[in-house]
Design an enzyme around this catalytic site. Structure first.
Site, short mmCIF file in Angstrom:
data_model
loop_
_atom_site.label_atom_id
_atom_site.label_comp_id
_atom_site.label_asym_id
_atom_site.label_seq_id
_atom_site.Cartn_x
_atom_site.Cartn_y
_atom_site.Cartn_z
N SER A 26 0.84 -1.25 -0.07
CA SER A 26 -0.01 0.00 -0.03
C SER A 26 0.83 1.13 0.01
CB SER A 26 -0.96 0.00 1.18
OG SER A 26 -0.15 -0.12 2.53
N GLU A 28 1.47 5.46 0.74
CA GLU A 28 0.91 6.77 1.35
C GLU A 28 1.25 8.06 0.42
OE1 GLU A 28 1.06 7.87 5.67
OE2 GLU A 28 2.37 9.26 4.84
N GLY A 119 -3.73 12.79 15.88
CA GLY A 119 -3.21 14.10 15.18
C GLY A 119 -2.07 14.76 16.17
N ASP A 120 -1.32 15.80 15.37
CA ASP A 120 -0.25 16.46 16.33
C ASP A 120 -1.26 17.42 17.15
OD1 ASP A 120 1.47 15.06 15.21
OD2 ASP A 120 1.79 16.55 13.56
N ALA A 132 -7.16 8.64 19.37
CA ALA A 132 -7.49 7.75 18.27
C ALA A 132 -8.38 6.58 18.78
CB ALA A 132 -6.19 7.08 17.71
N PHE A 223 12.82 14.33 9.79
CA PHE A 223 11.69 13.34 10.25
C PHE A 223 11.92 12.58 11.43
CE2 PHE A 223 10.08 12.88 5.53
CZ PHE A 223 9.61 14.34 5.77
N HIS A 273 3.61 -1.07 4.02
CA HIS A 273 3.14 0.32 3.41
C HIS A 273 4.18 0.94 3.39
CE1 HIS A 273 -0.02 3.19 3.61
NE2 HIS A 273 0.87 4.22 4.39
#
Length: 299
Positions: A26, A28, A119-120, A132, A223, A273
């Protein structure tokens, strides 16, 4: 050179061709912010769609502009291709009623898969009202979505401990998530240990490893800095001296990703992914080498 065991020799001699037809992928993407980036995105989508991914996801930012772009791209992918598109959806920047409206709109537009994330947190924000696990429950109330959630083999940077982080994942799974997709990593052992710990606490769903093909090492370091991803010394050495050599960086990045998938495949992992960063070249080459190819080529 003396081999310690027959298994070592077998592992060393494993041919990449043995993986052909045995891997599911998959991809992103992230929503483009201008026309040029949108063109690049669609070039990548069209290039990678022939590999028949199980789904493609589109990231989601914590502001209305990014949300709108995500919604638009997801709907476009669904309408213009046969791909299963999974939007990221976060809950820190929306009320329950807003989230229900978004989810219902997705369902009404034929979108059946969602990547559910907290989320951030905005800078200076306190404890969020939803996590979540609550978003997963909310989505399941709306419809029977196929839901992916995030997992962190090297521990979420905000987690109090590795065990607390693992139990948070367990709650998301118990709420109805179908699978977890991991943050990218380079220490394969960290993923394998994490997978074992998931099994030990009763998580039965698939823990899909997230693979980041590295083409820009400086970007990778940024990152990794805010995602708590460890960069091994061997990886530093691999990219040393290649700051001005994009071609070689691509070759090195591809070889590292291929080796990751090979090793993980030997350990029983069959789903991967890929974080494409909206570029298709490296991901396509890696998939091709691993035997993931268009159906017409495999006939």
């Amino acid at each position: 050179m003396v081999f310690q065991s027959a298994q070592q020799l077998e592992n060393l001699n494993q041919k990449i061709s043995e993986l052909e037809g045995d891997i599911q992928v998959s991809f992103e993407f992230f929503p483009p912010s201008n026309l040029a980036m949108e063109e690049t995105l669609w070039q990548s989508v069209n290039r990678l769609k022939v590999l028949a991914p199980s789904f493609v996801s589109v990231t989601y930012g914590a502001n209305s502009g990014t949300r709108d772009r995500t919604h638009a791209i997801i709907k476009d992918i669904t309408q213009r291709t046969t791909l299963k598109a999974a939007p990221h959806l976060t809950c820190v920047d929306a009320s329950r009623s807003e989230l229900k409206q978004i989810a219902q709109d997705y369902w009404d537009n034929g979108i059946r898969q969602i990547v559910a994330l907290r989320g951030d947190l905005p800078e200076g924000a306190g404890k969020p009202a939803m996590y979540a696990e609550h978003l997963v429950s909310l989505l399941k109330e709306i419809a029977d979505f196929d839901i992916s959630v995030a997992a962190y083999p090297e521990v979420h940077p905000e987690a109090k401990s590795a065990q607390a982080d693992l139990l948070a994942l367990k709650r998301k799974m118990d709420a109805g998530a179908n699978r977890a997709i991991t943050q990218f990593f380079f220490d394969v052992e960290s993923y394998l240990r994490f997978r074992d710990r998931c099994v030990a606490v009763g998580i039965e769903q698939n823990i899909v490893p997230g693979i980041l093909p590295v083409s820009n090492y400086k970007t990778l370091c940024k990152f990794a800095g805010f995602t708590n991803v460890k960069i091994p010394q061997w990886l530093h050495r691999q990219f040393d001296g290649l700051d001005d050599d994009q071609t070689t960086r691509n070759l090195v990045g591809a070889s590292i990703a291929i080796e990751q998938v090979k090793v993980l495949s030997r350990e029983g992992v069959k789903d991967f992914h890929f974080y494409t960063l909206n570029r298709s070249e490296l991901t396509y080459a890696i998939c091709h080498t691993l035997g993931v190819r268009p159906a017409s080529v495999l006939k």
